[in-house]
Design an enzyme around this catalytic site. Structure first.
Site, short mmCIF file in Angstrom:
data_model
loop_
_atom_site.label_atom_id
_atom_site.label_comp_id
_atom_site.label_asym_id
_atom_site.label_seq_id
_atom_site.Cartn_x
_atom_site.Cartn_y
_atom_site.Cartn_z
N ARG A 75 8.62 8.87 -8.80
CA ARG A 75 8.27 7.46 -8.99
C ARG A 75 7.40 7.20 -10.21
O ARG A 75 7.53 6.16 -10.86
CB ARG A 75 7.55 6.95 -7.74
CG ARG A 75 8.45 6.73 -6.55
CD ARG A 75 7.66 6.32 -5.31
NE ARG A 75 8.54 5.94 -4.23
CZ ARG A 75 8.11 5.60 -3.02
NH1 ARG A 75 6.81 5.63 -2.74
NH2 ARG A 75 8.97 5.25 -2.07
N ALA A 131 6.09 -0.27 4.74
CA ALA A 131 6.90 0.87 4.32
C ALA A 131 8.35 0.67 4.75
O ALA A 131 8.62 0.34 5.91
CB ALA A 131 6.35 2.16 4.93
N THR A 141 1.54 0.31 7.01
CA THR A 141 2.66 0.95 7.71
C THR A 141 3.84 -0.01 7.82
O THR A 141 5.00 0.38 7.60
CB THR A 141 2.23 1.41 9.11
OG1 THR A 141 1.12 2.30 8.99
CG2 THR A 141 3.37 2.13 9.82
N LYS A 166 -9.46 -4.69 11.41
CA LYS A 166 -9.95 -5.79 10.58
C LYS A 166 -9.21 -7.09 10.90
O LYS A 166 -9.81 -8.18 10.95
CB LYS A 166 -9.77 -5.44 9.11
CG LYS A 166 -10.34 -6.49 8.17
CD LYS A 166 -9.93 -6.24 6.72
CE LYS A 166 -10.43 -4.95 6.20
NZ LYS A 166 -10.20 -4.81 4.74
N ALA A 202 -1.43 5.51 11.36
CA ALA A 202 -2.30 6.67 11.53
C ALA A 202 -3.30 6.44 12.66
O ALA A 202 -3.54 7.32 13.49
CB ALA A 202 -3.04 6.96 10.23
#
Length: 538
Positions: free
Chosen positions: A352, A124, A121, A113, A93
């Site tokens: 899920r 995934a 990300t 960080k 993002a």
């Protein structure tokens, strides 16, 4: 209730077969009885802040109602940096926002960080949802998302997301991202749990890693400035309450940096490393909910603070890999879930939350596999999948084979023991279709935002969301950031926070954001390390 069957006994009786019928299953009351979102003792009412009175998970509430890590005196002599747009977070993002903002002519600074790309990300695996098949439509995608959410969502955000999906995929391909293709060069698709059509496009079983590879390369090829190893510890505001930058804390020299910005985009990801309800997590090391804390303290409204996704297929054994994600793509390809008796007990492609709750039920009611040391789970029948589709793991799930090697297990011949893993933050900061919050100058995109997923997120909607709203926020922030000179900046909002804490008779010894899990052993600016205090006393 009976005891779960031992790992050795369950494995000895396991047999890979080509078909296993699903018996009639009663799903009534499944979520309310077994899913952690419904555990009443796990939630409390918030006592301070813009969501005062709302129900929130107790561990998240402790963070949102913690004192700040800094005060005005800490900022004396800090380095000051100016930019048009500050992006906090270097995942999908954040990079999407940075790229579109820079293309729109803005000066952009990304503060991460850890390193650029260290994010959820890359964790995934499953793919990205997009309606491209002839028997599918964006309306079906929209309807599937709302139906699986199991709670009211922001319909405008969902509509914007599903309608943007084809353009998101085109943009990613233009950036250089690879997807699996059929023999004609068309995008391959697969079905996700809770969907009515195959619409997930993917690259092997590491779609997010491929996406992040491309986005990192794209960012590095621009003039976007990237600061690694500088977690954000506070936001800055002006006298009108507008967000005007942030305070960064360098992990390399333990010094603060003040970044003045005309707009700030928070893209810090999720909260898995809090290990809510004692669950393992699939999240990366820095996923500690920083963005929620920072935005909330400045006055941003949040939503759905009692809802988190527990992905059904987290690796349960061996223990040192507990929580590692086994992509839903394996179940989508046809792998069965089996209890210790070798029985199917749930439709593997239900949403899920229901699949996860069904797994927990099997273990609570004594039909799970007991691997000792508190480890329990059920089988995912990977050998059965290979039996039905010879070569499928080499072709489509190479990452899973690598995970198997780390485990000492070949998933093509031996089933994997799985149990739900804390995977996704369903709620977050309330935003509009441009990612704007109720605080002028502050945007939130990706997992830190809320409103799209309700109580249950569909596979493939997260990678779609982060690019869709990341790009949108970057364009909007670049276009509408004020062009006038920087105004006075401060952390005056912390005075309001501390006043609220005292009036609510709440403790002041807890500091936030926590930045890293307690077992991280990082030396930061926190009161626990005392680094700044020690330096000042020398």
């Amino acid at each position: 209730m009976t005891n779960n069957i031992s790992y050795q006994e369950a494995f000895a009786s396991y047999e890979a077969v080509s078909e296993r019928p699903l018996p009639e299953v009663n799903y009534e009351g499944l979520l309310e009885k077994y899913h952690p979102d419904y555990f009443k003792d796990a939630c409390v009412q918030l006592k301070i802040g813009p969501n005062k009175g709302d129900i929130c998970h107790i561990q998240l509430a402790e963070m949102l109602q913690a004192d700040a890590r800094i005060d005005e005196a800490d900022l004396a002599g800090a380095q000051v940096i100016e930019t048009d747009i500050l992006i906090i977070g270097g995942g999908g993002a954040g990079c999407a926002a940075a790229l579109t903002a820079a293309e729109s002519g803005a000066r952009v600074l990304i503060a991460t960080k850890l390193r650029l790309g260290d994010s959820n990300t890359v964790m995934a695996e499953g793919g990205v949802q997009v309606s491209i098949e002839k028997d599918d439509t964006p309306q079906q995608h929209y309807d599937d998302t709302l139906r699986s959410a199991d709670r009211p969502v922001d319909k405008e955000l969902v509509a914007e997301m599903v309608m943007s999906a084809p353009d998101v995929i085109r943009w990613l391909i233009q950036q250089g991202m690879q997807f699996d293709l059929d023999e004609y060069g068309d995008l391959l698709t697969r079905k996700a749990g809770g969907t009515t059509a195959p619409r997930v496009v993917y690259f092997k079983d590491y779609t997010g890693l491929e996406m992040m590879r491309v986005l990192k390369e794209a960012v590095r090829s621009t003039e976007i400035e990237v600061l690694d190893y500088v977690p954000t510890v506070e936001l800055l505001s002006d006298e009108d309450g507008h967000c005007t930058g942030a305070v960064l804390s360098s992990l390399e020299d333990n010094r603060y940096k003040l970044v003045k910005a005309k707009s700030v985009i928070i893209a810090t990801g999720g909260i898995g490393r809090l290990h809510l309800n004692g669950f393992p997590t699939s999240n990366h090391f820095g996923a500690t909910g920083d963005g929620l804390v920072l935005a909330y303290r400045l006055g941003a409204k949040l939503r759905d603070l009692d809802s988190f996704q527990y992905h059904p297929s987290g690796l349960a054994y061996p223990q040192h890999l507990s929580g590692t994600l086994i992509t839903e793509g394996v179940r989508s390809a046809g792998a069965y879930l089996l209890n210790a008796r070798g029985e199917r007990f749930v439709d593997e492609l239900l949403p899920r939350d229901k699949v996860a709750a069904a797994i927990m039920r099997e273990c609570v009611e004594g039909r799970g596999v007991d691997a000792g040391n508190g480890i329990k789970g059920i089988w995912i029948d990977t050998p059965g999948l290979e039996l039905n589709n010879p070569g499928i793991f080499n072709a489509r799930f190479p990452k899973l084979i690598k995970i198997g090697k780390k485990s000492g297990i070949d998933p093509r011949t031996q089933p994997l023991l799985i149990y739900p893993t804390l995977h996704y933050q369903n709620g977050g900061v309330i935003i509009d279709k441009h990612g704007q919050t109720n605080i002028p100058g502050l945007y939130c995109v990706g997992e830190v935002s809320g409103g799209i997923h309700g109580r249950n997120r569909l596979m493939g909607n997260s990678l779609l969301e982060i690019i869709s709203f990341g790009r949108r926020a970057g364009i909007h922030a670049a276009k509408y950031s004020p062009r006038k000179p920087f105004r006075k900046i401060s952390i005056e909002h912390l005075s309001r926070l501390r006043r609220e804490l005292m009036l609510a008779d709440m403790p002041m010894d807890s500091k936030g954001p926590i930045l890293f899990p307690a077992y991280a052993k990082f030396e930061t600016d926190s009161d626990y390390s005392g680094l700044h205090k020690n330096k000042k006393s020398k």
